[in-house]
Design an enzyme around this catalytic site. Structure first.
Site, PDB file in Angstrom:
ATOM      1  N   PHE A 133      75.892 173.071   3.211  1.00  0.00           N
ATOM      2  CA  PHE A 133      76.949 173.779   3.931  1.00  0.00           C
ATOM      3  C   PHE A 133      76.721 175.284   3.781  1.00  0.00           C
ATOM      4  O   PHE A 133      76.479 175.773   2.675  1.00  0.00           O
ATOM      5  CB  PHE A 133      78.305 173.378   3.349  1.00  0.00           C
ATOM      6  CG  PHE A 133      79.470 173.794   4.195  1.00  0.00           C
ATOM      7  CD1 PHE A 133      79.922 172.993   5.244  1.00  0.00           C
ATOM      8  CD2 PHE A 133      80.143 174.976   3.943  1.00  0.00           C
ATOM      9  CE1 PHE A 133      81.012 173.361   6.015  1.00  0.00           C
ATOM     10  CE2 PHE A 133      81.238 175.365   4.721  1.00  0.00           C
ATOM     11  CZ  PHE A 133      81.671 174.553   5.752  1.00  0.00           C
ATOM     12  N   ASP A 205      79.071 169.739  -4.947  1.00  0.00           N
ATOM     13  CA  ASP A 205      80.155 170.067  -4.030  1.00  0.00           C
ATOM     14  C   ASP A 205      80.679 168.742  -3.458  1.00  0.00           C
ATOM     15  O   ASP A 205      79.934 168.003  -2.799  1.00  0.00           O
ATOM     16  CB  ASP A 205      79.618 170.989  -2.917  1.00  0.00           C
ATOM     17  CG  ASP A 205      80.707 171.430  -1.950  1.00  0.00           C
ATOM     18  OD1 ASP A 205      81.730 170.735  -1.835  1.00  0.00           O
ATOM     19  OD2 ASP A 205      80.518 172.480  -1.302  1.00  0.00           O
ATOM     20  N   TYR A 230      91.932 170.371   1.485  1.00  0.00           N
ATOM     21  CA  TYR A 230      92.495 170.171   2.832  1.00  0.00           C
ATOM     22  C   TYR A 230      91.777 169.136   3.685  1.00  0.00           C
ATOM     23  O   TYR A 230      92.156 168.895   4.814  1.00  0.00           O
ATOM     24  CB  TYR A 230      92.558 171.510   3.579  1.00  0.00           C
ATOM     25  CG  TYR A 230      91.242 172.263   3.662  1.00  0.00           C
ATOM     26  CD1 TYR A 230      90.275 171.912   4.587  1.00  0.00           C
ATOM     27  CD2 TYR A 230      90.976 173.322   2.796  1.00  0.00           C
ATOM     28  CE1 TYR A 230      89.079 172.590   4.658  1.00  0.00           C
ATOM     29  CE2 TYR A 230      89.779 174.012   2.855  1.00  0.00           C
ATOM     30  CZ  TYR A 230      88.833 173.644   3.792  1.00  0.00           C
ATOM     31  OH  TYR A 230      87.641 174.321   3.853  1.00  0.00           O
ATOM     32  N   LYS A 231      90.697 168.533   3.142  1.00  0.00           N
ATOM     33  CA  LYS A 231      90.002 167.506   3.930  1.00  0.00           C
ATOM     34  C   LYS A 231      90.622 166.143   3.609  1.00  0.00           C
ATOM     35  O   LYS A 231      91.748 165.890   3.976  1.00  0.00           O
ATOM     36  CB  LYS A 231      88.502 167.583   3.655  1.00  0.00           C
ATOM     37  CG  LYS A 231      87.907 168.862   4.275  1.00  0.00           C
ATOM     38  CD  LYS A 231      86.467 169.136   3.912  1.00  0.00           C
ATOM     39  CE  LYS A 231      86.013 170.432   4.583  1.00  0.00           C
ATOM     40  NZ  LYS A 231      84.825 171.003   3.963  1.00  0.00           N
ATOM     41  N   ARG A 379      80.910 164.529  15.646  1.00  0.00           N
ATOM     42  CA  ARG A 379      81.188 163.974  14.324  1.00  0.00           C
ATOM     43  C   ARG A 379      82.514 163.232  14.361  1.00  0.00           C
ATOM     44  O   ARG A 379      83.519 163.743  14.835  1.00  0.00           O
ATOM     45  CB  ARG A 379      81.247 165.127  13.333  1.00  0.00           C
ATOM     46  CG  ARG A 379      80.990 164.765  11.907  1.00  0.00           C
ATOM     47  CD  ARG A 379      80.881 166.008  11.046  1.00  0.00           C
ATOM     48  NE  ARG A 379      82.103 166.814  11.110  1.00  0.00           N
ATOM     49  CZ  ARG A 379      82.478 167.658  10.154  1.00  0.00           C
ATOM     50  NH1 ARG A 379      81.726 167.825   9.086  1.00  0.00           N
ATOM     51  NH2 ARG A 379      83.582 168.360  10.267  1.00  0.00           N
TER      52      ARG A 379
HETATM   53  C1  LIG Z   1      84.570 172.396   3.958  1.00  0.00           C
HETATM   54  C2  LIG Z   1      83.498 172.774   3.033  1.00  0.00           C
HETATM   55  C3  LIG Z   1      83.570 173.952   2.279  1.00  0.00           C
HETATM   56  C4  LIG Z   1      84.711 174.905   2.473  1.00  0.00           C
HETATM   57  O1  LIG Z   1      84.713 175.974   1.587  1.00  0.00           O
HETATM   58  P1  LIG Z   1      85.985 176.904   1.470  1.00  0.00           P
HETATM   59  O2  LIG Z   1      85.487 178.087   0.732  1.00  0.00           O
HETATM   60  O3  LIG Z   1      87.022 176.146   0.681  1.00  0.00           O
HETATM   61  O4  LIG Z   1      86.461 177.228   2.831  1.00  0.00           O
HETATM   62  C5  LIG Z   1      82.546 174.208   1.380  1.00  0.00           C
HETATM   63  N1  LIG Z   1      81.512 173.349   1.224  1.00  0.00           N
HETATM   64  C6  LIG Z   1      81.410 172.219   1.953  1.00  0.00           C
HETATM   65  C7  LIG Z   1      80.264 171.294   1.743  1.00  0.00           C
HETATM   66  C8  LIG Z   1      82.393 171.900   2.885  1.00  0.00           C
HETATM   67  O5  LIG Z   1      82.284 170.804   3.617  1.00  0.00           O
END
Ligand SMILES: *Cc1c(COP(=O)(O)O)cnc(C)c1O
Length: 420
Positions: A133, A205, A230-231, A379
């Site tokens: 990510f 992560d 939030y997911k 997705r």
């Molecule tokens: C959604 C997501 C994030 C989001 O990071 P924030 O800093 O909380 O916005 C980070 N890493 C991954 C793999 C994600 O899917």
């Protein structure tokens, strides 16, 4: 050969039968999901749990509204980050005192990366996967810019090169457990062991795994982890994330964002920073009580829920989706980019198509909510707490119509919005 997929109502009948037999089906009533929407995007933003709505009203009107600042003590706002952290700990196989709710994943990664580099002083490489990510990669680039490339170097390799890149000069291995695009799952235990056998610290992560698949951080002897609220945890837009530091590292651990809330005694207002013990030192500034309270209430939806059952249903939903894609011949048009083997696939399916963006917009216009990930992926996320087999059927039949009639080619579906 003519395709009569939507004429054949056997599939809808099967879907309804599966729903009737589903032991998790009653959990759907815990959520407010608009009746005219089929929501297959809980992996991006979980829907509103009813408990969260009640809690938000209570915190705003009763606590903040009436008890004002005394709520920090009276309603124990001050310990909310640790309480919520430990609640999340139960979902990730972490014993008490190793998980705290605070900040965003991005900020938490910066803290963990810095602290890990400090523990493993003398080694300079942060190793990650090219497809990770972006924010994970960016935070490492940011740390590299602070420490200088001669002290800290980010190395990004292809997925199949990870194991062979674990050498003695690597300080930290940072990976996302479930790939945000394809949904491919890394073998957490094996990679953690392999890295640790070379003296490498490991950060996982869990953004796309927490709340969707069973995780065993303590059992896998993981060093550090971060994840999202939030997911799949349904804590609401932008609610705080969490971080995990294994007990064995906590005395040595020092993150560099010396905020007053991470101080040993914040209300002594001493000019000299002294880190609090345990997870409390991971805190920086004042916690976001409103959204953390909402997350706290949302987590109660998981009370008594067996994550193994959640996982089994998630696999069953995605397998049903794939069956319908095949039956409708859609699998010829939309190519599966996720692993075919459900054992190594998270709670989502990704399909590539040159017009994936427009197809996604056309689905949304018909009330079927999924999302698009650049460059060409549609997705679809499955959240067993509220996704029904019938939703899967309705999504595929809607997709079938859109693709068959080339409905997605209409000009209104080509316009790119800021958020995809
Ligand atoms: C959604 C997501 C994030 C989001 O990071 P924030 O800093 O909380 O916005 C980070 N890493 C991954 C793999 C994600 O899917």
């Amino acid at each position: 050969m003519p395709n009569d997929f939507t004429q054949n109502d056997d599939w809808l009948r099967y879907a309804k039968e599966y729903d009737a037999k589903d032991s998790l089906s009653s959990l759907r009533s815990e959520f407010d999901i608009p009746a005219d929407k089929i929501y297959l995007d809980g992996n991006s933003l979980g829907p509103l749990p009813k408990k969260a709505k009640i809690r938000a009203k209570e915190v705003i009107e009763e606590q903040w509204g009436k008890d004002l600042i005394s709520s920090w003590n009276r309603h124990d706002w001050i310990d909310l980050p640790t309480r919520v952290g430990d609640k999340i700990g139960k979902l990730i196989g972490a014993d008490k005192g190793q998980t705290i709710c605070c900040d965003s994943i991005s900020v938490n990664l910066f803290k963990l990366l810095s602290a890990a580099m400090k523990i493993n002083i003398g080694r300079k490489i942060i190793l990650t996967e090219k497809g990770n990510f972006p924010t994970d990669i960016y935070m490492a680039q940011g740390l590299q810019s602070v420490l200088g490339k001669s002290n800290c170097e980010l190395v990004c390799v292809d997925k199949d090169q990870i194991a062979s890149s674990l050498s003695e000069d690597v300080s930290v291995l940072m990976l996302t457990h479930v790939d945000f695009r394809s949904g491919a799952i890394h073998d957490m235990k094996r990679l953690t062991q392999l890295a640790q056998s070379k003296g490498i610290l490991v950060i996982w992560d869990l953004a796309h795994s927490v709340g969707a698949i069973p995780i065993h951080l303590d059992d896998c002897c993981v060093d550090f982890a971060v994840g999202c609220g939030y997911k799949y945890l349904n804590g609401g837009p932008g609610c705080p994330a969490f971080m995990y530091v294994a007990k064995r590292h906590q005395t040595q651990f020092q993150q560099p964002l010396f905020g007053w809330m991470g101080h040993k005694n914040a209300f002594a207002f001493s000019p000299q920073y002294e880190a609090a013990e345990g997870m409390a030192q991971c805190m920086t500034g004042t916690p976001a009580i409103l959204s953390m309270s909402v997350l706290d209430a949302a987590l109660d939806v998981f009370t008594g829920v067996d994550l193994l059952q959640v996982r089994q249903k998630s696999i069953a939903l995605s397998e049903f989706f794939l069956t319908l894609m095949k039956e409708s011949n859609l699998d010829k048009t939309l190519r599966l980019s996720s692993p075919l083997n459900s054992e190594v696939r998270g709670s989502q399916l990704a399909f590539s198509h040159p017009d994936a963006y427009a197809i996604c917009q056309a689905l949304i216009s018909k009330g079927v909510i999924c999302d698009f990930r650049a460059p060409d992926m549609l997705r679809v996320g499955f959240t067993p707490l509220y996704t029904r087999y019938e939703d899967v059927y309705r999504c595929v039949s809607c997709l079938f119509e859109i693709v068959q009639n080339r409905h997605y080619q209409l000009p209104q579906f080509q316009i790119q919005s800021k958020v995809t």
